[in-house]
Write a protein that holds these residues in place. Structure first.
Motif, PDB file in Angstrom:
ATOM      1  N   LEU A  34      13.293  59.068  88.104  1.00 29.17           N
ATOM      2  CA  LEU A  34      11.886  59.220  87.721  1.00 29.17           C
ATOM      3  C   LEU A  34      11.581  60.685  87.413  1.00 29.17           C
ATOM      4  O   LEU A  34      10.878  61.008  86.451  1.00 29.17           O
ATOM      5  CB  LEU A  34      10.982  58.693  88.849  1.00 29.17           C
ATOM      6  CG  LEU A  34       9.493  58.604  88.507  1.00 29.17           C
ATOM      7  CD1 LEU A  34       9.242  57.705  87.309  1.00 29.17           C
ATOM      8  CD2 LEU A  34       8.682  58.118  89.713  1.00 29.17           C
ATOM      9  N   THR A  35      12.163  61.581  88.231  1.00 24.41           N
ATOM     10  CA  THR A  35      11.953  63.013  88.001  1.00 24.41           C
ATOM     11  C   THR A  35      12.532  63.436  86.655  1.00 24.41           C
ATOM     12  O   THR A  35      11.890  64.134  85.871  1.00 24.41           O
ATOM     13  CB  THR A  35      12.638  63.826  89.129  1.00 24.41           C
ATOM     14  OG1 THR A  35      12.249  63.258  90.379  1.00 24.41           O
ATOM     15  CG2 THR A  35      12.244  65.282  89.073  1.00 24.41           C
ATOM     16  N   TYR A  36      13.782  63.015  86.391  1.00 22.01           N
ATOM     17  CA  TYR A  36      14.406  63.354  85.108  1.00 22.01           C
ATOM     18  C   TYR A  36      13.535  62.923  83.945  1.00 22.01           C
ATOM     19  O   TYR A  36      13.276  63.663  83.007  1.00 22.01           O
ATOM     20  CB  TYR A  36      15.751  62.633  84.923  1.00 22.01           C
ATOM     21  CG  TYR A  36      16.846  63.092  85.835  1.00 22.01           C
ATOM     22  CD1 TYR A  36      17.193  64.438  85.919  1.00 22.01           C
ATOM     23  CD2 TYR A  36      17.546  62.174  86.605  1.00 22.01           C
ATOM     24  CE1 TYR A  36      18.202  64.850  86.765  1.00 22.01           C
ATOM     25  CE2 TYR A  36      18.556  62.587  87.453  1.00 22.01           C
ATOM     26  CZ  TYR A  36      18.889  63.926  87.535  1.00 22.01           C
ATOM     27  OH  TYR A  36      19.879  64.321  88.364  1.00 22.01           O
ATOM     28  N   VAL A  37      13.136  61.642  83.995  1.00 19.72           N
ATOM     29  CA  VAL A  37      12.471  61.075  82.832  1.00 19.72           C
ATOM     30  C   VAL A  37      11.088  61.694  82.654  1.00 19.72           C
ATOM     31  O   VAL A  37      10.652  61.941  81.529  1.00 19.72           O
ATOM     32  CB  VAL A  37      12.448  59.532  82.902  1.00 19.72           C
ATOM     33  CG1 VAL A  37      11.587  59.033  84.035  1.00 19.72           C
ATOM     34  CG2 VAL A  37      12.005  58.928  81.575  1.00 19.72           C
ATOM     35  N   LEU A  38      10.398  62.003  83.755  1.00 21.97           N
ATOM     36  CA  LEU A  38       9.072  62.614  83.629  1.00 21.97           C
ATOM     37  C   LEU A  38       9.175  64.012  83.024  1.00 21.97           C
ATOM     38  O   LEU A  38       8.325  64.416  82.219  1.00 21.97           O
ATOM     39  CB  LEU A  38       8.366  62.649  84.981  1.00 21.97           C
ATOM     40  CG  LEU A  38       7.737  61.301  85.387  1.00 21.97           C
ATOM     41  CD1 LEU A  38       7.208  61.355  86.822  1.00 21.97           C
ATOM     42  CD2 LEU A  38       6.611  60.896  84.421  1.00 21.97           C
ATOM     43  N   ASP A  39      10.221  64.748  83.379  1.00 21.82           N
ATOM     44  CA  ASP A  39      10.455  66.056  82.751  1.00 21.82           C
ATOM     45  C   ASP A  39      10.549  65.903  81.241  1.00 21.82           C
ATOM     46  O   ASP A  39       9.953  66.660  80.476  1.00 21.82           O
ATOM     47  CB  ASP A  39      11.780  66.656  83.247  1.00 21.82           C
ATOM     48  CG  ASP A  39      11.627  67.318  84.604  1.00 21.82           C
ATOM     49  OD1 ASP A  39      10.480  67.417  85.083  1.00 21.82           O
ATOM     50  OD2 ASP A  39      12.657  67.720  85.171  1.00 21.82           O
ATOM     51  N   TYR A  40      11.325  64.905  80.830  1.00 17.36           N
ATOM     52  CA  TYR A  40      11.534  64.694  79.397  1.00 17.36           C
ATOM     53  C   TYR A  40      10.239  64.276  78.707  1.00 17.36           C
ATOM     54  O   TYR A  40       9.896  64.777  77.634  1.00 17.36           O
ATOM     55  CB  TYR A  40      12.628  63.647  79.180  1.00 17.36           C
ATOM     56  CG  TYR A  40      12.981  63.422  77.723  1.00 17.36           C
ATOM     57  CD1 TYR A  40      13.792  64.329  77.046  1.00 17.36           C
ATOM     58  CD2 TYR A  40      12.483  62.319  77.031  1.00 17.36           C
ATOM     59  CE1 TYR A  40      14.107  64.142  75.714  1.00 17.36           C
ATOM     60  CE2 TYR A  40      12.809  62.124  75.691  1.00 17.36           C
ATOM     61  CZ  TYR A  40      13.618  63.037  75.040  1.00 17.36           C
ATOM     62  OH  TYR A  40      13.921  62.853  73.719  1.00 17.36           O
ATOM     63  N   VAL A  41       9.525  63.359  79.350  1.00 15.41           N
ATOM     64  CA  VAL A  41       8.268  62.852  78.776  1.00 15.41           C
ATOM     65  C   VAL A  41       7.273  63.992  78.597  1.00 15.41           C
ATOM     66  O   VAL A  41       6.591  64.093  77.571  1.00 15.41           O
ATOM     67  CB  VAL A  41       7.687  61.746  79.685  1.00 15.41           C
ATOM     68  CG1 VAL A  41       6.238  61.471  79.349  1.00 15.41           C
ATOM     69  CG2 VAL A  41       8.532  60.481  79.578  1.00 15.41           C
ATOM     70  N   LYS A  42       7.204  64.897  79.605  1.00 15.56           N
ATOM     71  CA  LYS A  42       6.239  65.998  79.516  1.00 15.56           C
ATOM     72  C   LYS A  42       6.554  66.921  78.342  1.00 15.56           C
ATOM     73  O   LYS A  42       5.648  67.427  77.687  1.00 15.56           O
ATOM     74  CB  LYS A  42       6.225  66.785  80.830  1.00 15.56           C
ATOM     75  CG  LYS A  42       5.140  66.282  81.779  1.00 15.56           C
ATOM     76  CD  LYS A  42       5.226  66.918  83.154  1.00 15.56           C
ATOM     77  CE  LYS A  42       4.842  65.898  84.217  1.00 15.56           C
ATOM     78  NZ  LYS A  42       5.554  66.129  85.487  1.00 15.56           N
ATOM     79  N   SER A  43       7.831  67.144  78.097  1.00 14.99           N
ATOM     80  CA  SER A  43       8.170  68.057  77.004  1.00 14.99           C
ATOM     81  C   SER A  43       8.236  67.324  75.664  1.00 14.99           C
ATOM     82  O   SER A  43       8.539  67.928  74.635  1.00 14.99           O
ATOM     83  CB  SER A  43       9.489  68.773  77.310  1.00 14.99           C
ATOM     84  OG  SER A  43      10.493  67.840  77.575  1.00 14.99           O
ATOM     85  N   ASN A  44       7.948  66.030  75.650  1.00 13.29           N
ATOM     86  CA  ASN A  44       7.926  65.260  74.393  1.00 13.29           C
ATOM     87  C   ASN A  44       6.654  64.419  74.314  1.00 13.29           C
ATOM     88  O   ASN A  44       6.704  63.190  74.348  1.00 13.29           O
ATOM     89  CB  ASN A  44       9.156  64.344  74.302  1.00 13.29           C
ATOM     90  CG  ASN A  44      10.425  65.110  74.019  1.00 13.29           C
ATOM     91  OD1 ASN A  44      10.805  65.294  72.871  1.00 13.29           O
ATOM     92  ND2 ASN A  44      11.079  65.576  75.079  1.00 13.29           N
ATOM     93  N   PRO A  45       5.485  65.092  74.222  1.00 14.69           N
ATOM     94  CA  PRO A  45       4.226  64.343  74.266  1.00 14.69           C
ATOM     95  C   PRO A  45       3.957  63.552  72.985  1.00 14.69           C
ATOM     96  O   PRO A  45       3.035  62.738  72.959  1.00 14.69           O
ATOM     97  CB  PRO A  45       3.171  65.441  74.465  1.00 14.69           C
ATOM     98  CG  PRO A  45       3.781  66.663  73.874  1.00 14.69           C
ATOM     99  CD  PRO A  45       5.269  66.536  74.056  1.00 14.69           C
ATOM    100  N   ASP A  46       4.762  63.777  71.935  1.00 12.57           N
ATOM    101  CA  ASP A  46       4.476  63.174  70.633  1.00 12.57           C
ATOM    102  C   ASP A  46       5.402  62.005  70.302  1.00 12.57           C
ATOM    103  O   ASP A  46       5.559  61.647  69.142  1.00 12.57           O
ATOM    104  CB  ASP A  46       4.582  64.237  69.543  1.00 12.57           C
ATOM    105  CG  ASP A  46       5.964  64.884  69.537  1.00 12.57           C
ATOM    106  OD1 ASP A  46       6.660  64.813  70.590  1.00 12.57           O
ATOM    107  OD2 ASP A  46       6.357  65.443  68.498  1.00 12.57           O
ATOM    108  N   ILE A  47       6.042  61.401  71.311  1.00 10.74           N
ATOM    109  CA  ILE A  47       6.910  60.244  71.043  1.00 10.74           C
ATOM    110  C   ILE A  47       6.060  59.129  70.423  1.00 10.74           C
ATOM    111  O   ILE A  47       6.488  58.452  69.494  1.00 10.74           O
ATOM    112  CB  ILE A  47       7.597  59.763  72.338  1.00 10.74           C
ATOM    113  CG1 ILE A  47       8.587  60.829  72.824  1.00 10.74           C
ATOM    114  CG2 ILE A  47       8.294  58.430  72.122  1.00 10.74           C
ATOM    115  CD1 ILE A  47       9.227  60.537  74.154  1.00 10.74           C
ATOM    116  N   ILE A  48       4.855  58.964  70.983  1.00  9.68           N
ATOM    117  CA  ILE A  48       3.879  58.067  70.364  1.00  9.68           C
ATOM    118  C   ILE A  48       2.818  58.952  69.719  1.00  9.68           C
ATOM    119  O   ILE A  48       2.073  59.639  70.405  1.00  9.68           O
ATOM    120  CB  ILE A  48       3.289  57.100  71.394  1.00  9.68           C
ATOM    121  CG1 ILE A  48       4.437  56.217  71.898  1.00  9.68           C
ATOM    122  CG2 ILE A  48       2.127  56.297  70.804  1.00  9.68           C
ATOM    123  CD1 ILE A  48       4.051  55.111  72.793  1.00  9.68           C
TER     124      ILE A  48
END
Lengths: 502, 502
Positions: free
Chosen positions: B484-498
């Motif tokens: 969960l920590t890994y993926v949240l890091d990635y999600v935060k630095s990629n706010p424009d996936i959607i």
């Protein structure tokens, strides 16, 4: 990265030799496998104090490895610097973002400096598996590196290693692009150069695709795995050295790349230039002579290829302010008689000792290259290098310097002699028209070179020689019956490695 | 190969799980190391009766493994079929002659049929290390396979596996070239086709570059690792199946190649066509529907690429007498809600059960493809396929068939639910303009899919939807806090996936 107590484990030394691979074992019931979601074959980061490695983790289901303990293969143990009873932290290896650049290099564009640096950095920190490394190496061979990419790769390789500054100039070096079996000029050139007061901190590689590299050969005569402090001491007292480059690790990325190239039995021009020049620059060289042998079965097939390679070397060298001299030489046949570490060492010693049976071709080529080094570094005027090199060899000063360097490196050894020797005879009479360097190298490798130091072959003929049916063309040297069987099978199905006219 | 008594050794099971790697350990003092000249990391052939494997040998220096004993990791143990007390023979792995063809493919020409066959044969007998395999895979991606090479590769892959002949025609199959997360139409298409009396022995792969393959998804609902006899029985009683292709091993070379492609996160067109068609043909298919989703972040980016790929599929299929229909579909966003094995399984079941919350896009696309299968095999007239497929689904016959197949394969399971669920909310209001399939797939993989069956994400929006700030765009599902920590890091630095418009 999570830092749960289940990530902390006691170390146990497994006593397993894996060569280059970092392998660790944990019991499948360890909480870390569950908390971190590790499978039967995961890449993990293991941390102990300031040291950390990326290793392949396998799971154990038997009880010989207790739950809560991580078993380390020897290389992993040494890299981490742990001792019995120590605790390490295990986590998932971080995602490999630079792999996107490798895919880009395969499918789309070339890479810029920052992208290449990121790849090289990941290689150096051990994050690239064999699959990742090979994809990079193959992509840059199939679609060759541009000159800009070679410069970026060279710079990244220098910056990810430790550079030596000798505080003086010139600092000389030499390199042969290879492809020619034997051709062991380096120890002779270094001895002549150093005997003339030059600083020449030459590091050599082990064989990449050949039956022997200079490091393999010199290892039969002296110690070659010197560390940096030892290297400095040898150079300060003797001016020259014959050491194995990996031991001082001037370009750790290159070490990993070359391991892959060795398994594939190739190296591409761009990666070769980056590899050679990054190591020369990191070793503090300011003046470098590059030997490019050209022949139908050498690595470089014709003058046009040699020119392209020379241009690439020259452009990249000038970017880094390195003085370069290219010597294009005859690559139609091996230089010297022995092919294989110990057999080549014997030839080197015979040339340096001015033995009556010393191979003349090895002597002459070494003198030419030594002359080029002396002229490039202005230890000799233009056109005077060869004469000074010859005088240095014939006076015995080169041999004295060779012995002095060997002693400084740890002593002078006698090269081993192979247990089994078997001649391969001419099946008819004729004149030697051509020698296939590639397949002759393959014969020496099947005989066991370079892993078996004494293995290889002794070549008894050169192009133009007349041979009689039943007289030996070359003699195989092997350490085991198994290898002798393999190599004889190959020799029988390749009777034309040495091509005869009537 | 030498057959000295020192080559004979007793086996010991190490209880080490290595996934795909064949690893064996011997004590460094074993005579075989000396007699055969084996180093700390050698490729060896191990023979037991009619079975033989090529494995990586590491040396042990501690006494937990006795001299004279070879320790086998579990996979090596199983492949050799040995039992405690058995004796095996260890020799050098034979030289890898086909590697010359790989080098030729990298530096020079394309390969002919015989050369490709030799490479594939060596891959199947396990002689290619990761380095060798990767060089072949990368070379044929960087310099794409020609149509002739794809045909040769397809034929070699078929011939090195075992082919099934069902003795009837038509035998249907379907395949999606992928690149779209979720899009789990296969179980629905198979159920509809089989409910209409078609033979459709569909084998599926696990994820290659995606968060789930059909085999990963169906594994949460039933047993998928059926062997050939079990496959035959299921097909004979039910007409269709959802099984993992590797377990029946129709194309063992492909299995090895896909493992490398998975690690590199790509597959090239030529290797994909050979992989797909060789498996269909080996599984006895005569009529195949291929789905090619096209979208800016799908595997196939535009109509021109889709046409090239369709042409390659069509040419190769016709060479082998396979009837083919290509369906080009919308690949601008995922099909279905869940991304990850269990979450996709839930969507599949909901469509088949005609649940009110079933994803409509998945229903519609599955019906289109099932209609294409019915028309291609002439179970439906031209233009009538969709109506028959819809009737089959809406009547409940497809759901009944699905349950019957699952029961025949070994039972119906409940897909697992992830321990941790965390919504990712819109940071502002707007309308969904685009969805990045690539990066959304990466999110699901960082969450743990496909290794963690329950992991992945649930997508709550589709292109065109209006969203309000603070409402969830998707929900992450993970099995561990670490992930969960890994993926949240990635999600935060990629706010424009959607991507939202105002």
């Amino acid at each position: 990265m999570s830092d749960h107590p289940t990530n902390l484990m006691h170390v146990q030394r497994l006593g397993v030799l894996t060569q280059h691979e970092l392998i660790v074992l944990v019991h499948a019931d360890c909480p870390v496998c569950r908390s971190e979601g590790m499978s039967a074959h995961s890449q993990v980061t293991i941390t102990h104090g300031d040291n950390s490695i990326i290793a392949t983790l396998y799971q154990v289901t038997e009880d010989w490895l207790p739950v809560g303990t991580v078993g380390l293969a020897d290389l992993a143990w040494e890299r981490l610097g742990v001792e019995a009873g120590d605790t390490v932290r295990i986590t998932h290896a971080p995602p490999l973002m630079s792999l996107g650049f490798v895919r880009q290099r395969i499918f789309d564009d070339g890479l810029n400096e920052a992208q290449i640096r990121e790849i090289v950095t990941d290689i150096v920190r051990g994050a690239y598996s064999d699959i990742h490394l090979t994809a990079f190496v193959t992509a840059t061979a199939a679609k060759p590196l541009s000159t800009r990419e070679v410069i970026s790769l060279t710079r990244a390789m220098i910056d990810t290693g430790d550079r030596i500054d000798w505080g003086v100039t010139p600092v000389a070096d030499k390199h042969c692009v290879g492809g020619l079996p034997a051709n062991r000029t380096t120890p002779i050139v270094v001895s002549i150069a150093a005997a003339n007061g030059l600083l020449i901190p030459k590091t050599s590689s082990r064989a990449i695709t050949s039956p022997a590299g200079t490091a393999d050969t010199m290892e039969t005569l002296t110690r070659v795995d010197l560390n940096r402090d030892e290297l400095r001491k040898v150079i300060q007292t003797e001016g020259g050295c014959f050491i194995w480059g990996d031991a001082v690790d001037f370009s750790p990325a290159d070490t990993a790349i070359i391991r892959v190239e060795r398994a594939l039995n190739f190296d591409s021009a761009g990666s070769m230039v980056a590899s050679v020049l990054s190591k020369k620059i990191a070793a503090g060289a300011t003046h470098v002579v590059i030997d490019i042998p050209v022949g139908p079965t050498a690595k470089i097939r014709n003058r046009a290829q040699a020119r392209d390679l020379a241009d690439l070397f020259t452009t990249v060298a000038s970017t880094f302010g390195l003085a370069l001299r290219i010597e294009v030489s005859d690559g139609s046949q091996p230089i010297g008689r022995g092919i294989g570490p110990a057999l080549e060492a014997r030839d080197v010693v015979n040339v340096l000792k001015r033995a009556p049976n010393a191979p003349q071709d090895l002597r002459e080529k070494s003198l030419t290259l030594a002359g080029a080094v002396l002229e490039l570094t202005e230890k000799a005027g233009t056109g005077e290098g060869l004469a000074i090199a010859t005088e240095t060899l014939d006076s015995g000063r080169a041999w004295d310097k060779f012995l002095a360097i060997c002693k400084a490196q740890g002593g002078v050894f006698d090269p081993p002699v192979a247990k089994f020797q078997r001649p391969v005879n001419a099946t008819r009479s004729g004149r030697v028209a051509a020698i296939d360097n590639h397949r002759l190298a393959r014969v020496a490798k099947l005989a066991g070179a370079p892993d078996d130091k004494a293995a290889g072959l002794d070549l008894h003929v050169r192009i133009g020689d007349a041979v009689r049916q039943g007289t030996p063309l070359y003699t195989l040297h092997t350490e085991s019956i198994g290898e002798l069987t393999y190599v004889l099978d190959y020799v029988k199905s390749n009777p034309d490695i040495i091509e005869l006219t009537r």
